[in-house]
Enzyme design. Structure first.
Site, mmCIF file in Angstrom:
data_model
loop_
_atom_site.group_PDB
_atom_site.id
_atom_site.type_symbol
_atom_site.label_atom_id
_atom_site.label_comp_id
_atom_site.label_asym_id
_atom_site.label_seq_id
_atom_site.Cartn_x
_atom_site.Cartn_y
_atom_site.Cartn_z
ATOM 1 N N ARG A 159 0.854 -1.192 0.000
ATOM 2 C CA ARG A 159 0.000 0.000 0.000
ATOM 3 C C ARG A 159 0.896 1.250 0.000
ATOM 4 O O ARG A 159 2.123 1.154 0.035
ATOM 5 C CB ARG A 159 -0.934 0.016 1.207
ATOM 6 C CG ARG A 159 -0.208 0.212 2.521
ATOM 7 C CD ARG A 159 -1.147 0.352 3.697
ATOM 8 N NE ARG A 159 -0.510 1.124 4.756
ATOM 9 C CZ ARG A 159 -1.056 1.427 5.928
ATOM 10 N NH1 ARG A 159 -2.269 0.990 6.216
ATOM 11 N NH2 ARG A 159 -0.412 2.158 6.801
ATOM 12 N N ASN B 176 11.580 0.243 1.495
ATOM 13 C CA ASN B 176 10.452 1.157 1.695
ATOM 14 C C ASN B 176 9.672 0.871 2.974
ATOM 15 O O ASN B 176 9.094 1.791 3.562
ATOM 16 C CB ASN B 176 9.531 1.048 0.466
ATOM 17 C CG ASN B 176 8.209 1.739 0.665
ATOM 18 O OD1 ASN B 176 8.110 2.964 0.593
ATOM 19 N ND2 ASN B 176 7.151 0.961 0.944
ATOM 20 N N ASP C 136 8.344 -10.265 6.879
ATOM 21 C CA ASP C 136 8.325 -9.354 8.027
ATOM 22 C C ASP C 136 9.743 -8.840 8.258
ATOM 23 O O ASP C 136 10.656 -9.623 8.546
ATOM 24 C CB ASP C 136 7.818 -10.120 9.264
ATOM 25 C CG ASP C 136 7.718 -9.217 10.491
ATOM 26 O OD1 ASP C 136 8.264 -8.101 10.484
ATOM 27 O OD2 ASP C 136 7.086 -9.662 11.475
ATOM 28 N N TYR D 69 10.715 7.877 14.916
ATOM 29 C CA TYR D 69 10.695 7.815 13.453
ATOM 30 C C TYR D 69 11.792 8.692 12.855
ATOM 31 O O TYR D 69 12.544 8.260 11.970
ATOM 32 C CB TYR D 69 9.316 8.269 12.970
ATOM 33 C CG TYR D 69 9.142 8.302 11.470
ATOM 34 C CD1 TYR D 69 8.892 7.131 10.756
ATOM 35 C CD2 TYR D 69 9.207 9.504 10.765
ATOM 36 C CE1 TYR D 69 8.718 7.166 9.376
ATOM 37 C CE2 TYR D 69 9.034 9.540 9.396
ATOM 38 C CZ TYR D 69 8.794 8.377 8.701
ATOM 39 O OH TYR D 69 8.632 8.415 7.337
ATOM 40 N N ASP E 236 5.529 -7.682 2.179
ATOM 41 C CA ASP E 236 4.826 -6.907 3.210
ATOM 42 C C ASP E 236 4.378 -7.853 4.310
ATOM 43 O O ASP E 236 4.606 -9.073 4.241
ATOM 44 C CB ASP E 236 3.605 -6.177 2.599
ATOM 45 C CG ASP E 236 3.318 -4.839 3.291
ATOM 46 O OD1 ASP E 236 2.998 -4.856 4.496
ATOM 47 O OD2 ASP E 236 3.419 -3.793 2.648
HETATM 48 N N1 LIG Z 1 3.722 9.221 3.466
HETATM 49 C C1 LIG Z 1 4.613 10.118 3.858
HETATM 50 O O1 LIG Z 1 4.289 11.272 4.159
HETATM 51 C C2 LIG Z 1 6.067 9.761 3.911
HETATM 52 C C3 LIG Z 1 6.991 10.799 3.969
HETATM 53 C C4 LIG Z 1 8.343 10.500 4.015
HETATM 54 C C5 LIG Z 1 8.747 9.178 3.997
HETATM 55 N N2 LIG Z 1 7.825 8.182 3.953
HETATM 56 C C6 LIG Z 1 8.319 6.816 3.924
HETATM 57 O O2 LIG Z 1 7.759 6.149 2.807
HETATM 58 C C7 LIG Z 1 7.691 4.750 3.070
HETATM 59 C C8 LIG Z 1 6.280 4.271 2.824
HETATM 60 O O3 LIG Z 1 5.420 4.877 3.773
HETATM 61 P P1 LIG Z 1 3.885 5.153 3.500
HETATM 62 O O4 LIG Z 1 3.638 6.545 3.839
HETATM 63 O O5 LIG Z 1 3.488 4.630 2.184
HETATM 64 O O6 LIG Z 1 3.206 4.319 4.697
HETATM 65 P P2 LIG Z 1 2.547 2.870 4.715
HETATM 66 O O7 LIG Z 1 2.317 2.541 6.144
HETATM 67 O O8 LIG Z 1 1.388 2.822 3.809
HETATM 68 O O9 LIG Z 1 3.672 1.946 4.098
HETATM 69 C C9 LIG Z 1 4.574 1.194 4.844
HETATM 70 C C10 LIG Z 1 4.433 -0.261 4.437
HETATM 71 O O10 LIG Z 1 5.373 -1.022 5.207
HETATM 72 C C11 LIG Z 1 4.693 -2.162 5.682
HETATM 73 N N3 LIG Z 1 5.308 -2.658 6.927
HETATM 74 C C12 LIG Z 1 5.183 -2.151 8.172
HETATM 75 N N4 LIG Z 1 5.824 -2.924 9.043
HETATM 76 C C13 LIG Z 1 6.383 -3.939 8.321
HETATM 77 C C14 LIG Z 1 7.177 -5.060 8.664
HETATM 78 N N5 LIG Z 1 7.515 -5.336 9.932
HETATM 79 N N6 LIG Z 1 7.589 -5.888 7.676
HETATM 80 C C15 LIG Z 1 7.219 -5.635 6.392
HETATM 81 N N7 LIG Z 1 6.470 -4.594 6.009
HETATM 82 C C16 LIG Z 1 6.058 -3.767 6.973
HETATM 83 C C17 LIG Z 1 3.264 -1.707 5.922
HETATM 84 O O11 LIG Z 1 2.376 -2.799 6.005
HETATM 85 C C18 LIG Z 1 3.034 -0.808 4.735
HETATM 86 O O12 LIG Z 1 2.537 -1.515 3.621
HETATM 87 C C19 LIG Z 1 8.152 4.584 4.508
HETATM 88 O O13 LIG Z 1 9.533 4.285 4.537
HETATM 89 C C20 LIG Z 1 7.915 5.955 5.099
HETATM 90 O O14 LIG Z 1 8.711 6.201 6.227
HETATM 91 C C21 LIG Z 1 6.490 8.446 3.909
#
Ligand SMILES: NC(=O)c1ccc[n+]([C@@H]2O[C@H](COP(=O)([O-])OP(=O)(O)OC[C@H]3O[C@@H](n4cnc5c(N)ncnc54)[C@H](O)[C@@H]3O)[C@@H](O)[C@H]2O)c1
Length: 251
Positions: free
Chosen positions: A20, A91, A64, A158, A41
């Site tokens: 996602r 990611n 995981d 974070y 994921d």
């Molecule tokens: N959305 C933002 O504003 C933003 C900004 C800067 C950086 N990011 C980074 O972008 C990346 C994606 O974040 P996002 O915003 O899409 O959030 P998100 O929570 O939708 O995506 C993170 C994904 O990682 C998976 N995940 C969590 N724990 C896990 C584990 N133990 N093992 C495997 N998978 C696991 C989740 O199920 C999810 O699908 C992350 O690294 C986040 O820190 C996001």
């Protein structure tokens, strides 16, 4: 440059946390540009449904990031699935400390965030190293965050984890460079995905007003940069942290 202008024909890429959010957007863009993708994921139903929707060039793999053995075997399985691995997008991450002052964060939460966000990418990169070296043009893209560049408050575990990802990127780039593997990080700004729906409107406004490009950031604002860093043509760019945030933070 839009995502559809970058050709990743036959590149084999693993996107962790790809079920996602931004990971899903990367997977979609990768398929559009000709890559073959494994998404991993812990959201198994979402991951399987996305792979089914995107078609035969995408495979879902449960993995995981907290489980050392699962990361090792999962990365090997991802490489085995397409007969090799050219790119790894680290990611997967959790936030868990959002909206809390630092004295409100528990040690367990801190350790959990570090396990997924820092130890996970390290383990995945170690597991991917031999496959990426065999590729001849291996690429690692670490997904950091601009929160670690501007010092976002009330997000301490974070922010610390994403600062570590940036530091790790530089050291990894030097260790893996001799094998032809590049390692870069992107630092997105606050992006509209379901995981950020909880973020207060005031923080969204703060971002929007501070950007050179003053509008909301969406996942497709980030995808082309990731595709470029995974492409063969980016082979002389390594050890860099690239903010992708409409100019909210400038290097
Ligand atoms: N959305 C933002 O504003 C933003 C900004 C800067 C950086 N990011 C980074 O972008 C990346 C994606 O974040 P996002 O915003 O899409 O959030 P998100 O929570 O939708 O995506 C993170 C994904 O990682 C998976 N995940 C969590 N724990 C896990 C584990 N133990 N093992 C495997 N998978 C696991 C989740 O199920 C999810 O699908 C992350 O690294 C986040 O820190 C996001």
């Amino acid at each position: 440059m839009s995502a559809s202008e970058i050709n990743l024909h036959d590149r084999r890429v693993l996107v962790t946390g790809g079920a996602r959010g931004l990971g899903e957007a990367f997977a979609r863009a990768l398929v559009q540009s000709g890559a073959r993708v494994v998404i991993s994921d812990v959201l198994h139903e979402r991951g399987q449904a996305l792979a089914a929707e995107l078609g035969p060039c995408v495979h879902y793999l449960p993995m995981d990031m907290c489980d050392t053995q699962a990361v090792q075997t999962g990365v090997d399985a991802a490489a085995h699935h397409w007969g090799g691995l050219d790119g790894l997008v680290n990611n997967a991450a959790i936030t868990n400390s959002g909206g809390k002052d630092m004295h409100e964060i528990s040690v367990d939460t801190w350790d959990q965030v570090m396990a997924v966000n820092v130890r996970g990418p390290w383990l995945a990169s170690v597991a991917a190293q031999k496959h990426l070296a065999a590729s001849g043009s291996g690429r690692i893209v670490n997904v950091a965050s601009d929160t670690a560049l501007w010092g976002a408050p009330r997000l301490m575990a974070y922010v610390a984890s994403k600062g570590a990802v940036m530091s790790m990127t530089r050291s990894m780039a030097r260790e893996l460079g001799p094998q032809g593997i590049t390692v870069n990080a992107i630092a997105p700004g606050l992006t509209l995905v379901e995981a950020t729906a909880y973020v207060p409107e005031a923080r969204h406004q703060y971002y929007q007003q501070g950007r050179a490009i003053s509008r909301a950031q969406v996942p497709d604002d980030v995808t082309a940069t990731v595709l470029f860093l995974l492409s063969r043509g980016s082979g002389y760019v390594t050890g860099q942290v690239l903010p992708v945030n409409g100019g909210f933070v400038m290097n």
